[in-house]
Design a protein around this motif. Structure first.
Motif, short mmCIF file in Angstrom:
data_model
loop_
_atom_site.label_atom_id
_atom_site.label_comp_id
_atom_site.label_asym_id
_atom_site.label_seq_id
_atom_site.Cartn_x
_atom_site.Cartn_y
_atom_site.Cartn_z
N ASP A 243 0.85 -1.19 0.00
CA ASP A 243 0.00 0.00 0.00
C ASP A 243 0.89 1.25 0.00
O ASP A 243 1.58 1.52 0.99
CB ASP A 243 -0.89 0.00 1.25
N PRO A 244 0.91 2.02 -1.10
CA PRO A 244 1.78 3.20 -1.17
C PRO A 244 1.52 4.21 -0.05
O PRO A 244 2.40 5.02 0.26
CB PRO A 244 1.44 3.81 -2.54
N GLU A 245 0.31 4.17 0.56
CA GLU A 245 0.02 5.12 1.63
C GLU A 245 0.91 4.90 2.85
O GLU A 245 1.08 5.80 3.68
CB GLU A 245 -1.45 5.02 2.03
N PHE A 246 1.48 3.70 2.97
CA PHE A 246 2.37 3.42 4.09
C PHE A 246 3.77 4.01 3.90
O PHE A 246 4.55 4.06 4.84
CB PHE A 246 2.50 1.90 4.31
N GLU A 247 4.09 4.44 2.67
CA GLU A 247 5.46 4.88 2.39
C GLU A 247 5.85 6.08 3.25
O GLU A 247 6.93 6.12 3.84
CB GLU A 247 5.63 5.20 0.91
N HIS A 248 4.97 7.08 3.34
CA HIS A 248 5.29 8.26 4.13
C HIS A 248 5.33 7.92 5.63
O HIS A 248 6.11 8.52 6.38
CB HIS A 248 4.28 9.38 3.87
N ILE A 249 4.52 6.96 6.05
CA ILE A 249 4.57 6.51 7.44
C ILE A 249 5.92 5.88 7.72
O ILE A 249 6.55 6.13 8.77
CB ILE A 249 3.43 5.52 7.73
N CYS A 250 6.40 5.06 6.79
CA CYS A 250 7.71 4.43 6.94
C CYS A 250 8.81 5.49 7.06
O CYS A 250 9.70 5.37 7.91
CB CYS A 250 7.99 3.50 5.77
N VAL A 251 8.75 6.49 6.20
CA VAL A 251 9.75 7.57 6.25
C VAL A 251 9.71 8.26 7.61
O VAL A 251 10.75 8.53 8.23
CB VAL A 251 9.52 8.58 5.12
N GLY A 252 8.50 8.52 8.12
CA GLY A 252 8.37 9.16 9.42
C GLY A 252 8.92 8.31 10.55
O GLY A 252 9.38 8.85 11.58
N LEU A 253 8.91 6.99 10.38
CA LEU A 253 9.45 6.08 11.39
C LEU A 253 10.93 5.82 11.20
O LEU A 253 11.54 5.05 11.95
CB LEU A 253 8.69 4.75 11.34
N GLY A 254 11.52 6.45 10.19
CA GLY A 254 12.94 6.24 9.93
C GLY A 254 13.22 5.05 9.04
O GLY A 254 14.38 4.68 8.85
N LEU A 255 12.19 4.45 8.45
CA LEU A 255 12.36 3.30 7.56
C LEU A 255 12.35 3.80 6.12
O LEU A 255 11.37 3.67 5.39
CB LEU A 255 11.24 2.27 7.78
N THR A 256 13.45 4.39 5.71
CA THR A 256 13.50 5.05 4.41
C THR A 256 13.87 4.10 3.28
O THR A 256 13.77 4.47 2.11
CB THR A 256 14.49 6.22 4.44
N ASP A 257 14.33 2.88 3.60
CA ASP A 257 14.60 1.88 2.57
C ASP A 257 13.35 1.06 2.35
O ASP A 257 13.18 -0.02 2.93
CB ASP A 257 15.75 0.97 3.00
N THR A 258 12.43 1.54 1.52
CA THR A 258 11.19 0.83 1.26
C THR A 258 11.10 0.45 -0.21
O THR A 258 11.62 1.15 -1.08
CB THR A 258 9.95 1.67 1.62
N ILE A 259 10.43 -0.68 -0.48
CA ILE A 259 10.15 -1.07 -1.85
C ILE A 259 8.64 -1.30 -1.97
O ILE A 259 8.01 -1.81 -1.06
CB ILE A 259 10.92 -2.34 -2.27
N VAL A 260 8.10 -0.86 -3.11
CA VAL A 260 6.66 -1.02 -3.39
C VAL A 260 6.56 -1.78 -4.71
O VAL A 260 6.39 -1.18 -5.78
CB VAL A 260 5.94 0.33 -3.46
N PRO A 261 6.69 -3.11 -4.68
CA PRO A 261 6.78 -3.89 -5.92
C PRO A 261 5.60 -3.69 -6.87
O PRO A 261 5.79 -3.56 -8.09
CB PRO A 261 6.85 -5.34 -5.43
N THR A 262 4.39 -3.66 -6.34
CA THR A 262 3.23 -3.53 -7.21
C THR A 262 3.25 -2.22 -7.98
O THR A 262 3.00 -2.18 -9.20
CB THR A 262 1.93 -3.62 -6.39
N LEU A 263 3.57 -1.13 -7.29
CA LEU A 263 3.62 0.18 -7.94
C LEU A 263 4.74 0.25 -8.96
O LEU A 263 4.57 0.77 -10.07
CB LEU A 263 3.79 1.27 -6.88
N THR A 264 5.90 -0.31 -8.62
CA THR A 264 7.04 -0.32 -9.54
C THR A 264 6.70 -1.11 -10.80
O THR A 264 6.96 -0.65 -11.92
CB THR A 264 8.27 -0.93 -8.86
N ASN A 265 6.13 -2.29 -10.62
CA ASN A 265 5.76 -3.12 -11.78
C ASN A 265 4.67 -2.46 -12.62
O ASN A 265 4.68 -2.55 -13.85
CB ASN A 265 5.30 -4.49 -11.31
N ALA A 266 3.73 -1.79 -11.95
CA ALA A 266 2.65 -1.13 -12.68
C ALA A 266 3.20 -0.02 -13.58
O ALA A 266 2.78 0.12 -14.74
CB ALA A 266 1.62 -0.56 -11.70
N ARG A 267 4.12 0.77 -13.05
CA ARG A 267 4.72 1.83 -13.85
C ARG A 267 5.48 1.25 -15.04
O ARG A 267 5.41 1.77 -16.17
CB ARG A 267 5.66 2.67 -12.99
N TYR A 268 6.20 0.16 -14.78
CA TYR A 268 6.97 -0.48 -15.84
C TYR A 268 6.06 -0.98 -16.95
O TYR A 268 6.30 -0.74 -18.15
CB TYR A 268 7.78 -1.62 -15.23
#
Length: 219
Positions: free
Chosen positions: A100-125
């Motif tokens: 869920d891309p909505e979790f990405e900013h939450i991860c950044v806020g928690l200091g988890l800046t190394d995130t991967i979003v496979p579904t979104l990456t594959n969709a763009r590709y």
């Protein structure tokens, strides 16, 4: 180099097999014993049965000796919790998979800046392929020890790009502002919360990591 995976997903197994061929030490933590029993004859690595978000299980891997830990279960919440526990135990670098891309900013806020979003990456590709665009893999463009590094700019980094304190062989190539692509040149202005994308060398990457933590380094 010791690499640990939480969750024996297809992505984890495919990545683990490549790492094993490169003679790295691989440990896979999986909560489902039937999955472990099925995979053990197929992949020559260490398996641990248990919940990878539990400190007791992670401690069995000697967390401070782990080079990279991948949290690749099917649950975003489980991956985030496991990542935080791993960081608290001294794991050097944690990669967090989220669907869920909505979790990405939450991860950044928690200091988890190394995130991967496979579904979104594959969709763009796939969308680019459908549009007839000629897509080049980064591995075909970058040679030698070239790396990409992303980080979120704070108020202290706000200002002209050319005033950003960077190592000698590192350049800012573009940014994302409010999730919108933004090309940059030396006179462009950086704003707080911009996600900056840098191209660098392996040697300079260590300096970037020392300044901005793990960021989102990519080969």
């Amino acid at each position: 180099m010791k690499i640990v995976f939480i969750g024996a997903s297809s992505l984890a197994i495919a990545t683990a097999q490549q790492l094993l061929r490169a003679d790295h030490e691989v440990i896979i933590i999986e909560n489902d014993k039937t999955v472990i029993d099925r995979l053990m004859p197929e992949i020559d690595c260490v398996f641990l049965h248990g919940n990878g978000s539990k400190p007791a299980i992670l401690k069995e891997t000697d967390p401070e000796s782990i080079a990279v830990l991948f949290c690749l279960t099917k649950s975003d919440e489980a991956n985030i919790i496991a990542s935080l526990v791993a960081r608290s135990l001294g794991v050097k670098r944690v990669i967090t998979r989220i669907e869920d891309p909505e979790f990405e900013h939450i991860c950044v806020g928690l200091g988890l800046t190394d995130t991967i979003v496979p579904t979104l990456t594959n969709a763009r590709y796939l969308a680019n392929i459908a549009a007839g665009h000629n897509i080049l893999e980064l591995s075909a463009i970058f040679r030698g020890n070239i790396k990409l590094f992303n980080f979120i700019a704070s108020a202290s980094e706000a200002g002209p790009v050319n005033e950003l304190d960077l190592p000698k062989h590192t350049r800012v190539i573009f940014a994302y502002r409010n999730d919108q692509f933004l090309p940059l040149d030396s006179d462009s202005k950086i704003e707080p919360a911009d996600e900056l994308v840098l191209v660098s060398t392996a040697d300079d990457y260590e300096k970037l990591q020392g300044k901005w933590g793990n960021g989102k380094a990519q080969n």
